[in-house]
Design a protein around this motif. Structure first.
Motif, short mmCIF file in Angstrom:
data_model
loop_
_atom_site.label_atom_id
_atom_site.label_comp_id
_atom_site.label_asym_id
_atom_site.label_seq_id
_atom_site.Cartn_x
_atom_site.Cartn_y
_atom_site.Cartn_z
N ALA A 32 0.87 -1.43 -0.32
CA ALA A 32 -0.22 0.01 0.22
C ALA A 32 0.96 1.10 -0.09
CB ALA A 32 -1.05 -0.35 1.15
N LEU A 33 2.40 1.14 0.24
CA LEU A 33 3.23 2.84 0.27
C LEU A 33 3.27 3.11 -0.64
CD1 LEU A 33 6.07 1.29 2.53
CD2 LEU A 33 4.68 2.72 3.40
N SER A 34 3.45 4.40 -1.35
CA SER A 34 3.72 4.99 -2.22
C SER A 34 4.35 6.60 -2.01
CB SER A 34 1.87 4.68 -3.26
OG SER A 34 1.40 5.70 -1.86
N GLY A 35 4.42 7.43 -2.97
CA GLY A 35 4.78 8.46 -2.88
C GLY A 35 6.27 8.48 -1.57
N ARG A 36 6.28 9.67 -0.84
CA ARG A 36 7.42 10.20 -0.43
C ARG A 36 7.37 9.26 1.18
NH1 ARG A 36 6.84 15.84 2.14
NH2 ARG A 36 8.62 15.55 3.16
N TRP A 37 6.54 8.84 1.18
CA TRP A 37 6.45 7.32 2.69
C TRP A 37 7.43 6.23 2.03
CZ3 TRP A 37 5.88 9.76 7.35
CH2 TRP A 37 4.81 11.15 7.05
N ARG A 38 7.14 5.65 0.59
CA ARG A 38 6.86 5.10 0.47
C ARG A 38 9.25 4.66 0.78
NH1 ARG A 38 6.38 0.34 -2.31
NH2 ARG A 38 7.43 -0.83 -3.48
N PRO A 39 9.96 5.35 1.07
CA PRO A 39 11.25 4.99 0.66
C PRO A 39 11.93 5.17 2.29
CG PRO A 39 11.11 6.87 -0.45
CD PRO A 39 9.74 6.19 -0.48
N LEU A 40 11.09 5.78 2.84
CA LEU A 40 10.88 5.92 4.41
C LEU A 40 10.36 5.01 5.15
CD1 LEU A 40 11.77 7.67 6.46
CD2 LEU A 40 9.32 9.07 6.58
N LEU A 41 9.62 4.27 4.75
CA LEU A 41 8.77 3.08 5.39
C LEU A 41 9.75 2.26 5.46
CD1 LEU A 41 5.04 4.05 6.20
CD2 LEU A 41 7.21 3.98 7.96
N LEU A 42 9.77 1.69 4.16
CA LEU A 42 10.45 0.84 3.55
C LEU A 42 12.09 0.48 4.08
CD1 LEU A 42 10.14 0.43 -0.52
CD2 LEU A 42 9.33 -1.05 1.38
N THR A 43 12.77 1.46 4.01
CA THR A 43 13.58 1.95 5.04
C THR A 43 13.60 1.48 6.65
OG1 THR A 43 14.34 3.12 3.75
CG2 THR A 43 16.02 2.89 5.84
N ALA A 44 12.12 2.15 6.72
CA ALA A 44 12.48 2.09 8.68
C ALA A 44 11.99 0.16 9.01
CB ALA A 44 11.32 2.52 8.91
N ILE A 45 11.17 -0.99 7.57
CA ILE A 45 11.00 -1.91 8.15
C ILE A 45 12.09 -2.68 8.39
CG2 ILE A 45 9.52 -3.75 6.71
CD1 ILE A 45 7.82 -1.61 6.51
N PHE A 46 12.62 -2.76 6.60
CA PHE A 46 13.59 -4.01 6.52
C PHE A 46 15.18 -3.33 6.96
CE2 PHE A 46 10.33 -4.24 2.92
CZ PHE A 46 11.12 -5.82 3.28
N ALA A 47 15.43 -2.33 7.69
CA ALA A 47 17.03 -1.97 7.76
C ALA A 47 16.34 -1.62 9.79
CB ALA A 47 17.21 -0.70 7.73
N GLY A 48 15.45 -1.68 9.93
CA GLY A 48 14.63 -1.66 11.36
C GLY A 48 15.75 -1.08 11.97
#
Length: 289
Positions: free
Chosen positions: A194-210
């Protein structure tokens, strides 16, 4: 040190009695402390005699309330130049979780176990109960250094736990429950989809990098090695944007990141560069005009 029984008649004419402990504290000041039961008077007398002999006794009149001790604890943190977010956390714990229940209680009369039970009964989460107890213990540690208390009831409570209880607590410490403390695999997949826009890179980094929130705030492009697929954590930024080093040496680390994060960051960096370039050209044209 002496204990005597005192009898008197109240305004209603009813006879009353109490047990009075008469002793001299470490300052040479004569003290009187009254109890309704002889058992309590005996226990206090025995304890006070040891404390006076060891030079650590603090009379009720020489101590302060939990609220006042908490204010001094906050002042200590400010004097030690702790981070503003840490000071604010101390203030929140004192205002919302400690003062409402034991703020007016003298340090010498605090029952840590009863305080813990009250927090649970008032609906505080297990995590918040633990944090509030930790703050109360820190308040007492500061008060002991100020000669306002002689014991730390939070530390004493933890020491009194049986070995089996302590071992069980250690086993549970740090364990996170999937679906309660952290999302399930399906929930993570749904979020990523569901991620899109400017939140996508931020939240993906948070999820997979911890990364912690402070580490995310402090992340710079120079800390990201896209070709090597890794992130270097070298600084942090608190909730007010103040930059600092990680809180511990172990906090400085290199974290591998999967292709989905790399691709999102590449796209974001490219889009950011294009916007910056477009903004510069517009500014130049405006200048010529």
């Amino acid at each position: 040190m002496s204990i005597r029984k005192r009898k008197w008649k109240g305004p209603d004419g009813i006879e009353k009695e109490a047990w009075v402990v008469n002793y001299t504290d470490i300052k040479g000041v004569r003290r009187l402390k009254t109890f309704t039961r002889k058992k309590d008077a005996d226990e206090f007398a025995s304890k006070a005699a040891i404390e006076v002999r060891e030079g650590v006794h603090v009379a009720d009149r020489d101590t302060v309330t939990v609220k006042k001790a908490g204010e001094l604890w906050i002042a200590t943190g400010e004097g030690e130049d702790l981070e503003r977010s840490t000071i604010n956390q101390r203030k929140r714990h004192l205002k919302f979780h400690i003062e409402p229940f034991i703020g007016g209680t003298l340090l010498s009369k605090v029952d840590a176990r009863a305080f813990q039970d009250t927090l649970r009964a008032e609906g505080r989460s297990p995590a918040m109960v633990k944090k509030a107890l930790g703050s109360l213990g820190s308040i007492f540690a500061d008060s002991i250094e100020r000669k306002l208390a002689v014991r730390n009831p939070v530390r004493d409570m933890r020491r009194s736990r049986k070995g089996k209880e302590r071992r069980a607590e250690q086993r549970q410490k740090g364990k996170l429950i999937v679906g309660e403390d952290i999302p399930t695999r399906d929930e993570v997949k749904a979020l990523v989809g569901a991620l899109s826009g400017r939140w996508r890179p931020l939240l993906l980094t948070a999820i997979f990098a911890g990364l912690r929130s402070s580490e995310l705030r402090g992340l710079r492009w120079q800390d990201i090695e896209l070709d090597r697929r890794e992130i270097r954590v070298q600084q942090r930024a608190d909730e007010f944007g103040e930059i600092g080093r990680p809180k511990s040496h172990a906090g400085e680390r290199t974290i591998p990141i999967p292709p989905i994060v790399i691709n999102a960051l590449r796209e974001w960096k490219l889009a950011y560069s294009r916007r910056s370039s477009a903004g510069t050209k517009t500014a130049s044209r405006s200048g010529r005009t």
